[in-house]
Enzyme design. Structure first.
Site, short mmCIF file in Angstrom:
data_model
loop_
_atom_site.label_atom_id
_atom_site.label_comp_id
_atom_site.label_asym_id
_atom_site.label_seq_id
_atom_site.Cartn_x
_atom_site.Cartn_y
_atom_site.Cartn_z
N TRP A 34 -0.11 7.14 10.14
CA TRP A 34 0.80 7.45 8.93
C TRP A 34 0.72 8.77 8.16
CZ3 TRP A 34 -2.43 8.50 5.04
CH2 TRP A 34 -3.98 8.24 5.24
N ASP A 48 -1.19 -2.16 18.99
CA ASP A 48 -0.89 -1.85 17.41
C ASP A 48 -0.34 -0.69 17.27
OD1 ASP A 48 -1.72 -2.42 14.86
OD2 ASP A 48 -3.64 -1.86 14.95
N GLY A 104 0.26 -5.76 6.00
CA GLY A 104 -0.46 -7.39 6.40
C GLY A 104 -0.22 -7.46 8.03
N THR A 130 0.85 -1.18 -0.04
CA THR A 130 -0.09 -0.11 0.07
C THR A 130 0.84 1.17 -0.10
OG1 THR A 130 -0.16 0.12 2.46
CG2 THR A 130 -2.01 -1.07 1.27
N ASN A 164 3.44 -3.02 13.56
CA ASN A 164 3.21 -3.85 14.77
C ASN A 164 3.53 -5.34 14.62
OD1 ASN A 164 0.53 -3.65 13.16
ND2 ASN A 164 0.14 -5.51 14.43
#
Lengths: 271, 548
Positions: free
Chosen positions: B392, B307, B196, B180, B264
């Site tokens: 991000w 996470d 992923g 991505t 993560n």
């Protein structure tokens, strides 16, 4: 999904929690445009439709495919089918009342129609209750009556605006941004208010709903709860929900979704 | 204007109008010296240091109020409708390249949005992503564009005609591998890694030959048996350890190091089944771009149970640190701390919270969190929320103001809980979950949340002191990137659908436009024929502004 055993449902729920709940939420209603527990589904109607979506995802949407076996996918579907019943849940503290008395109290002594709509009649300040028997458990209905500030759902919150001339506007909060507030008042007037043009505005922590225990006896509240349970107008889950509306709190003012996009839409691309 | 001058201008304009828009090849030397060609936007972050700072000066605090819409590029099939258009555009000599979701490259005239060509990659139906079918942009080198695909490929197309040149599978989509991020070109290599982290992948950063797509080196972000750091994973937990890569790295040519934030560990919310620090997850790594060798690492969140991907942009700045010049890295982390590291060595210089942080009692002298709260099955409410104090969303550093601009989520919280989930290839591998008062991925069209559920802000951090100099508060949160300019402007957006310019020194709003869609990408600025533009995707379209 025929011949569903309790074990199937339990396993379906376990898989749901592990694989689906991160996006859809533990109650199935975390995504703003998707409520898996509403009893009807926008993207399919048969178990096979739903099973295919669980396994293959919905291309062109964030819904990804899974690696679940057909059996496990069917168990997830069975679990989803059980969600509306799970939501209604068991009656907790209030004894079973008379729905007929409740209806009279709702319209009369309780003065509930001043702020709530049922079947197209009533005020706009509180959530529309036409489907509340489908979308809320009994204990939630009870609590909404006797402790209205305890759990205010998205879409059920008020905004109070004090204008420069000192007058106060109270409305249900429809939307807001850094510069403005969008409200609907009790009469159904849509208001968009610049924050810079008012003396003060607030989204109160407490509900503006009065505590009915102050004006109704416990048996009367039980009657109203029983009446509200009977309000089960189909929840609008047409493709129009995708476009927005007021979120989870109730139907959109002046429009009940369902008609904004042609039926089917991209759902046909699911398989 | 005299007649002679007017004629000269007309001649120049005519020459510009008929000049070929796609000019010479873009060598890596051009990319290295991108500050010399500010009319272009050649890399994801505008420059290899990740600063998203432009030296163009036509748009100023004095005239920014006169910005007008120049053109709009609407998404249309085969691109997919989205609420998250995350790609940062590239601009080369008057041609703007964007990626419409999920993997549709569009080349347009950067002056007016007219489309030259479209290249649509059709992702395999097996593609699976935790959080939307998104793409964050392209890399370019020579006459080639490079794009990751959501079904796990790196592809190259010719930037003149959109011809597919090669496709290299880098991970199996049916196991959750997706690409991505916007790739990063360093010298003669294209560097990427797979997303992923919610599917128990085994992450890596890998370099590919731009000419052929052949893999040149690979660095495992979850060390395999025999590799350093493997002992930070209990038992077999390394096999599903995550360590995804989904934001673009940066590069320091003087140190010859490329820096990448690592995602993560898997499963996300259950650290008990992977006892140990779980290197190099939730860390930043410094690699030799020629070999992929690890030079240093710094782990922000050891044994992460929240996470807290460290998939933020490692921004490189040269500052005077406590009296002497120092090459530092500025890193606003999802976990709520703003870090300053020495980027030659990875030495921890300072870490200060830029949001409310309750998952740890603070950082020790080496930057390691102390008294970390353990996530359990019953659940524990902590700040920041699971989406993080930032994520991000690209920050920006302005050498002019010396400030670091952070897109922030403030006062948000989540209930984090763990669970024992089996790993099944291709299914989510969460090991628990987190509640979201503020929708993380799919916001409603309306915002009816009470203020106590948190808000969004652009925060101006003084990296030398670790203090917030100003804060521009928004009612809703934001997924925006930030752009700063040499004239003292900061451009950003938010979920409310505004795109706006702030005074870089004070945070005052100088201009805003309602563009009606969620801003989830980084703004860019560029110039064609002497006219400066500012461009931002929002909702399903790209909006570009210029002075009249």
């Amino acid at each position: 999904v025929h011949g569903v055993t309790p074990e199937d449902l339990e396993r379906g729920g376990t898989i749901y929690m592990a694989s689906c709940a991160a996006c859809h939420g533990t109650n199935g209603d975390a995504l703003p445009t998707v409520d898996l527990g509403a009893g009807t589904f926008r993207r399919g109607s048969t178990d096979q439709d739903l099973l295919n979506i669980v396994r293959n995802g919905l291309p062109g949407t964030p819904m990804p495919p899974s690696a679940l076996s057909e059996g496990d996918a069917a168990r997830v579907v069975a679990y989803l089918r059980s969600l509306p019943e799970l939501r209604r849940g068991p009656r907790t503290t209030t004894p079973v009342g008379s729905a007929l008395n409740g209806q009279a109290l709702f319209k009369g002594k309780g003065n509930c129609l001043e702020c709530h709509i049922v079947g197209g009649v009533g005020g706009f300040l509180g959530p529309n209750l036409s489907s509340v028997g489908l979308t809320r458990r009994v204990d939630e209905i009870e609590r909404a009556l006797t402790a209205p500030s305890a759990d205010i759902r998205t879409g059920g919150r008020a905004a109070v605006v004090i204008k420069n001339d000192g007058t106060t506007i109270t409305g249900r909060l429809l939307n807001q941004d850094t510069y403005s507030l969008q409200l609907i008042d009790a009469r159904g007037t849509l208001l968009s208010i610049d924050k810079s043009a008012v003396r003060r505005w607030d989204i109160p922590r407490d509900s503006v709903m009065p505590n009915v225990a102050e004006r109704l006896a416990p048996n009367e509240i039980a009657d109203i709860v029983s009446y509200l349970q009977t309000l089960q107008a189909p929840v609008p889950v047409g493709p129009g929900r995708r476009g927005g509306g007021p979120g989870r709190g109730g139907p959109a003012p002046g429009g009940r979704g369902g008609a904004q996009l042609p039926a089917g839409g991209r759902a046909g691309a699911a398989q | 204007m005299s007649n002679g001058l007017r004629r000269l201008v007309l001649v120049l304009v005519a020459a510009a109008v008929f000049a070929p828009l796609v000019a010479a090849q873009v060598s890596f030397d051009h990319i290295l010296a991108s500050d010399k060609t500010p009319h272009n936007w050649l890399t994801y972050s505008g420059s290899l240091n990740g600063q998203r700072y432009s030296t163009l000066t036509q748009i100023t605090p004095a005239n920014v109020k006169d910005l007008r819409l120049a053109w709009v590029l609407q998404t249309r099939s085969p691109a997919e409708p989205t609420s998250k258009y995350e790609a940062t555009s590239l601009v080369v000599d008057g041609v703007l390249y964007t990626v419409q979701p999920p993997n549709v490259i569009v080349a347009v005239d950067a002056r007016n949005g007219r489309v030259f060509w479209t290249y649509a990659h059709t992702p395999a139906a097996t593609a699976r992503l935790c959080c939307g079918r998104v793409n964050r942009g392209l890399a370019l080198l020579g006459d080639r564009l490079f794009m990751g695909t959501i079904d796990g490929n790196l592809i190259a197309v010719d930037r003149r005609d959109g011809r597919l040149l090669w496709t290299t599978p880098i991970g199996r989509p049916e196991a959750g591998y997706a690409v991505t991020l916007a790739p990063l070109v360093v010298k003669d290599k294209v560097i990427v890694g797979p997303a992923g982290g919610e599917y128990g992948i085994s992450g890596f950063i890998a370099a590919y030959d731009p000419a052929t797509g052949k893999q040149v080196w690979k660095f495992n972000t979850v060390p395999q048996p025999g590799e350093a750091g493997h002992d930070t994973w209990a038992g077999e937990s390394w096999r599903t350890g995550g360590g995804s890569i989904w934001t673009t790295g940066t590069f320091d040519p003087a140190l010859n190091l490329t820096y990448w934030g690592v995602g993560n560990p898997g499963p996300d919310w259950n650290g008990n089944v992977r006892a140990g620090d779980n290197l190099y997850t939730s860390s930043v790594v410094a690699l030799d771009p020629d070999t992929g060798q690890l030079k240093w690492h710094f782990q922000f969140t050891p044994n992460d149970e929240f996470d807290f991907d460290a998939t933020q942009i490692p921004v490189l700045a040269d500052v005077t640190w406590q009296g002497r010049p120092r090459r530092v890295m500025l890193f606003a982390n999802r976990n709520g701390f703003f870090y300053v590291l020495d980027r030659a060595t990875g030495e921890f210089l300072r870490g200060t919270p830029f949001a409310k942080v309750t998952w740890t009692s603070g950082l020790d002298g080496k930057g390691r969190p102390m008294g970390r709260v353990d996530v359990n099955e019953a659940g524990v409410v902590l700040q920041p929320d699971n989406q993080g104090a930032t994520n991000w969303y690209n920050p920006s550093y302005s050498p002019r103001t010396g400030l670091f601009y952070i897109p922030s989520w403030l006062d948000t919280s989540s209930r984090y809980f763990s669970r024992n989930d089996p790993y099944i290839e291709g299914n989510p591998f969460h090991g628990g979950g987190a509640s979201h008062d503020v929708p993380a991925v799919t916001p409603a069209r309306t915002n009816q949340r009470p203020p106590e559920m948190g808000y969004g802000a652009i925060q101006a951090m003084d990296p030398l002191t670790g203090t917030i100099k100003w804060q521009f508060k928004m009612t809703d949160v934001t997924d925006t990137g930030v752009l700063s300019t040499a004239t003292g402007l900061v451009f950003a957006g938010g979920r409310e659908g505004y795109f706006y310019a702030l005074d870089a020194s004070t945070g005052a709003v100088l201009w805003k436009a309602m563009i009606g869609g969620q801003v989830s990408a980084g703004p860019i600025t560029y110039a064609v024929e002497g006219k400066q533009y500012v461009s931002i995707p929002a909702g399903n379209a790209v909006f570009t502004f210029a002075l009249d």
